[in-house]
Design a protein around this motif. Structure first.
Motif, short mmCIF file in Angstrom:
data_model
loop_
_atom_site.label_atom_id
_atom_site.label_comp_id
_atom_site.label_asym_id
_atom_site.label_seq_id
_atom_site.Cartn_x
_atom_site.Cartn_y
_atom_site.Cartn_z
N ALA A 55 0.82 -1.20 0.00
CA ALA A 55 0.00 0.00 0.00
C ALA A 55 0.86 1.26 0.00
O ALA A 55 0.57 2.23 -0.72
N ARG A 56 1.93 1.26 0.79
CA ARG A 56 2.79 2.46 0.85
C ARG A 56 3.50 2.70 -0.48
O ARG A 56 3.62 3.85 -0.93
N THR A 57 3.95 1.62 -1.12
CA THR A 57 4.61 1.77 -2.42
C THR A 57 3.62 2.31 -3.45
O THR A 57 3.95 3.21 -4.25
N LEU A 58 2.40 1.79 -3.43
CA LEU A 58 1.40 2.26 -4.37
C LEU A 58 1.03 3.72 -4.10
O LEU A 58 0.83 4.51 -5.03
N GLN A 59 0.94 4.09 -2.83
CA GLN A 59 0.63 5.48 -2.48
C GLN A 59 1.68 6.42 -3.06
O GLN A 59 1.35 7.44 -3.68
N ASP A 60 2.95 6.09 -2.86
CA ASP A 60 4.03 6.92 -3.39
C ASP A 60 3.95 6.98 -4.92
O ASP A 60 4.14 8.05 -5.53
N ARG A 61 3.66 5.86 -5.52
CA ARG A 61 3.60 5.78 -6.98
C ARG A 61 2.46 6.66 -7.53
O ARG A 61 2.63 7.38 -8.51
N VAL A 62 1.30 6.59 -6.88
CA VAL A 62 0.14 7.37 -7.34
C VAL A 62 0.38 8.87 -7.16
O VAL A 62 0.10 9.67 -8.06
N VAL A 63 0.88 9.27 -6.00
CA VAL A 63 1.12 10.69 -5.75
C VAL A 63 2.19 11.24 -6.68
O VAL A 63 2.08 12.36 -7.20
N ASP A 64 3.24 10.46 -6.93
CA ASP A 64 4.28 10.89 -7.87
C ASP A 64 3.71 11.04 -9.28
O ASP A 64 4.05 11.99 -10.01
N GLN A 65 2.85 10.10 -9.69
CA GLN A 65 2.24 10.20 -11.01
C GLN A 65 1.38 11.46 -11.11
O GLN A 65 1.45 12.19 -12.11
N LEU A 66 0.56 11.71 -10.10
CA LEU A 66 -0.30 12.89 -10.10
C LEU A 66 0.54 14.17 -10.19
O LEU A 66 0.25 15.06 -11.00
N THR A 67 1.60 14.25 -9.38
CA THR A 67 2.47 15.43 -9.40
C THR A 67 3.11 15.60 -10.76
O THR A 67 3.12 16.70 -11.33
N ARG A 68 3.62 14.52 -11.31
CA ARG A 68 4.30 14.57 -12.62
C ARG A 68 3.36 15.07 -13.71
O ARG A 68 3.73 15.91 -14.53
N GLU A 69 2.16 14.55 -13.72
CA GLU A 69 1.21 14.94 -14.77
C GLU A 69 0.75 16.38 -14.60
O GLU A 69 0.58 17.11 -15.60
N LEU A 70 0.57 16.83 -13.38
CA LEU A 70 0.17 18.22 -13.16
C LEU A 70 1.30 19.18 -13.53
O LEU A 70 1.05 20.23 -14.14
N VAL A 71 2.51 18.84 -13.17
CA VAL A 71 3.66 19.67 -13.55
C VAL A 71 3.75 19.78 -15.06
O VAL A 71 3.94 20.86 -15.63
#
Length: 354
Positions: A55-71
């Protein structure tokens, strides 16, 4: 907040994202607009794609994806000059924008995630984060004159009640999560992605219906063999998709319709419970699976709800309570922009939506 106080300053444009269990959408919406523009869609890097990760790995992965796409979006012509960023999130949140759980995104429990503050620091622009159904409710708030309950049937199930100009939810994020209402108390009830068992979302969401269809096909190969699902899946229950089920139900296929009817029973019980508890008489259904099934979804749900009965209402009154929302997947994007248009002028220290 009141729906009638929404501003319509079309000179302001927002970059908005809808972070769902299956799909991440990012787009641009002008203040007061009724549609999203330049929308990008991509699979969410969560539990649906990578069920074996923690769950923690997936959380980091999802938040990083969201940040990357917004940037990326903010740096493109689609997001240049945006007044603010709004994100709708598939899970319960506190009023200040802290994520409490993300069952359809990363599964089991993780520590609370201050996602609003994280994104504000990373993006350098004002950010508001709200629960996805809270955001979607704002799309309909100006058009619906009576209190209404918005229910999404997609990867999971969520709901929000909008009444007297506000979404009924506590500042701590409680409420609006009917998908985690336990409708089957059995010890061996179907598991929910949150870690619980017997929850409505495990039984009547798009993922729940798909699991039910595959199990029914494996358990009754003769009936499955006579179904349109057998043709589209090549006779293999494991190859049935949500699109297959929705298409077969629209065509009134007996096997697929029977599967969906069974899944509708606990959903009808949930609607009955909300009506009986607080008297709301308007229920709008959105979400990928409900929209894919179309008006047959409302018809079949109406069948089960009239069978149960709603205290004080006749069958026609019960059916009249149920409607589909707009037939697109931009509810959260449009609603988030309208929510931003209303809340952003009042923000001093940028926080999250209810």
């Amino acid at each position: 907040m009141t729906a009638t106080s929404l501003t319509t300053d079309a000179s302001r444009t927002f970059v908005v994202a809808d972070l769902g269990g299956t799909t991440l959408r990012v787009g641009r919406v002008a203040a007061g607009a009724g549609s999203a523009e330049a929308v990008r869609r991509m699979p969410t890097e969560g539990i649906g794609r990578y069920p074996g990760l923690t769950a923690r790995t997936l959380q980091d992965r999802v938040v990083d994806q969201l940040t990357r796409e917004l940037v990326s979006y903010l740096g493109s012509s689609g997001g240049e000059g945006a007044s603010a960023v709004g994100v709708s999130f598939a899970g319960p949140m506190t009023k200040d924008g802290t994520v409490l759980a993300g069952p359809t995104l990363w599964g089991s429990a993780t520590p609370p995630l201050p996602i609003t503050n994280m994104l504000t620091r990373r993006l350098g622009v004002p950010v508001v984060v709200a629960n996805d159904i809270t955001a979607a409710a704002w799309r309909y708030a100006s058009a619906e004159t009576d209190p209404f309950c918005l229910i999404t049937i997609s990867s999971g199930i969520g709901h929000k009640v909008f009444r007297n100009g506000e979404v009924l939810i506590s500042d701590a994020g409680h409420g609006g999560e009917i998908g985690h209402w336990r409708v089957d108390p059995a010890a061996d009830a179907l598991p929910c992605e949150c870690g619980g068992r017997g929850h409505l979302g495990a039984m009547a969401s798009g993922r729940g219906v798909l699991l039910a269809a595959r199990r029914a096909a494996a358990g009754d190969p003769r009936s499955f063999g006579l179904s349109a699902l057998a043709d589209t899946a090549g006779g293999d229950p494991a190859r049935i998709t949500n699109e297959d089920v929705a298409r077969a139900v629209r065509a009134d296929d007996p096997f697929a319709t029977g599967v969906l009817r069974a899944c509708m029973v606990p959903l009808a019980q949930a609607v009955n419970c909300v009506f009986t508890a607080i008297g709301v008489r308007r229920y709008l259904f959105i979400g990928g699976f409900a929209v894919a099934v179309g008006h047959r979804f409302v018809t079949l749900l109406g069948d089960e709800l009239t069978r149960l009965g709603c205290f004080g209402l006749g069958d026609e009154e019960i059916r009249a309570m149920l409607s589909l929302g707009a037939e697109d997947d931009d509810h959260c994007l449009i609603g988030m922009a309208r929510m931003l248009d209303r809340t952003l002028p009042a923000l001093v220290n940028i926080g999250g939506g209810a």
